[in-house]
Design an enzyme around this catalytic site. Structure first.
Site, PDB file in Angstrom:
ATOM      1  N   CYS A 104       0.838  -1.199   0.000  1.00  6.29           N
ATOM      2  CA  CYS A 104       0.000   0.000   0.000  1.00  6.29           C
ATOM      3  C   CYS A 104       0.876   1.252   0.000  1.00  6.29           C
ATOM      4  CB  CYS A 104      -0.988  -0.039   1.164  1.00  6.29           C
ATOM      5  SG  CYS A 104      -2.372   1.127   0.973  1.00  6.29           S
ATOM      6  N   HIS A 208      -3.497  -4.995   0.449  1.00  9.92           N
ATOM      7  CA  HIS A 208      -2.968  -5.484   1.723  1.00  9.92           C
ATOM      8  C   HIS A 208      -3.020  -7.012   1.780  1.00  9.92           C
ATOM      9  CE1 HIS A 208      -2.310  -1.830   4.169  1.00  9.92           C
ATOM     10  NE2 HIS A 208      -3.201  -1.296   3.344  1.00  9.92           N
ATOM     11  N   GLU A 210      -1.249  -9.012   3.540  1.00  8.90           N
ATOM     12  CA  GLU A 210      -1.091  -9.533   4.907  1.00  8.90           C
ATOM     13  C   GLU A 210      -2.442  -9.695   5.594  1.00  8.90           C
ATOM     14  OE1 GLU A 210      -1.846  -5.337   5.711  1.00  8.90           O
ATOM     15  OE2 GLU A 210      -0.752  -6.390   4.134  1.00  8.90           O
TER      16      GLU A 210
END
Length: 241
Positions: A104, A208, A210
């Site tokens: 990001c 994102h 993760e």
């Protein structure tokens, strides 16, 4: 030996903060997360010798002075001290050819480090119709598609020409300079992924991953696996010398 992975963090007036999903993704990938604060520019050379890889995490806006622009009205909160340490970390990691994964804001920092520019606010600076890039849904929701460029590192990870991602940003990449290339775009043309053509593993993604690993998204899992594999390979190369 497990690879040591540096992760940059947010900073406000009282605390450094980082979403737990970043550290958990590194741990799940077999690495040791090391959270890096601001204010350690003088020690970056020493820090990067200790690291086997770097994750540049998400967060606030990048100061437009870094790409020779004045601030526009819809620019959000900037933290120059974070810009400073992250750009120094990238510079030294690139010189050592150690793996970098930008997420990001980190994707945008990578572009600035290579001399590129950023849309300070896509809703006011892009005249063509765009998607909702700051989704109004939980972080694990995959809100829009990304089209993957063939022959890229991302294509080998995605094993598909189209994936779905989450989205939490109002800035985006504008001008992109070599050796970075575009490896993924949204259907509205917003650049969603870049990678270096001359480094072992330097990849930036606008979404994102993760957060999507917890949703059992296989592309996100493989992205972290590829990053961690590259870190292990780089660590083995260093040890052999």
């Amino acid at each position: 030996m497990k690879p040591v992975i540096g992760i940059t963090s947010n900073i406000d007036s009282t605390a450094h903060t980082l979403q737990n999903t970043y550290t958990q993704a590194v741990i799940a990938g077999g690495g040791i997360p090391l959270i890096i604060p601001t204010g350690v520019e003088r020690d970056v050379q020493h820090i990067t010798t200790l690291l086997d890889g770097l994750v540049i995490s998400g967060g606030g806006d990048i100061a437009p002075q870094l790409f020779d622009e004045e601030p526009i009205p819809k620019l959000g909160n900037v933290t120059p001290e974070r810009d400073s340490i992250e750009l120094e970390l990238v510079k030294h990691m690139l010189s050592l050819d150690k793996p970098i994964l930008g997420i990001c804001r980190g994707h945008q920092v990578l572009n600035v480090a290579f001399g590129g520019t950023i849309y300070q606010d896509i809703t006011s600076q892009i005249t063509n119709p765009i998607l909702q890039h700051d989704q109004k849904a939980k972080r694990e929701h995959q809100s829009h598609t990304v089209h993957i460029e063939k022959g890229t590192i991302l294509a080998s990870i995605a094993t598909s020409d189209k994936i779905r991602v989450n989205s939490f940003h109002h800035q985006a990449l504008k001008d992109i300079h070599a050796p970075l290339i575009i490896s993924g775009k949204a259907s509205d043309g917003i650049v969603e992924a870049v990678e270096s053509t001359v480094h072992h593993f330097v990849v930036g993604v606008q979404w994102h991953p993760e957060a999507l690993i917890t949703n059992e998204d296989q592309v996100s899992r493989r992205l972290f696996e590829a990053f961690m594999k590259a870190c292990g390979e780089r660590m083995a190369t260093v040890e052999s010398h």
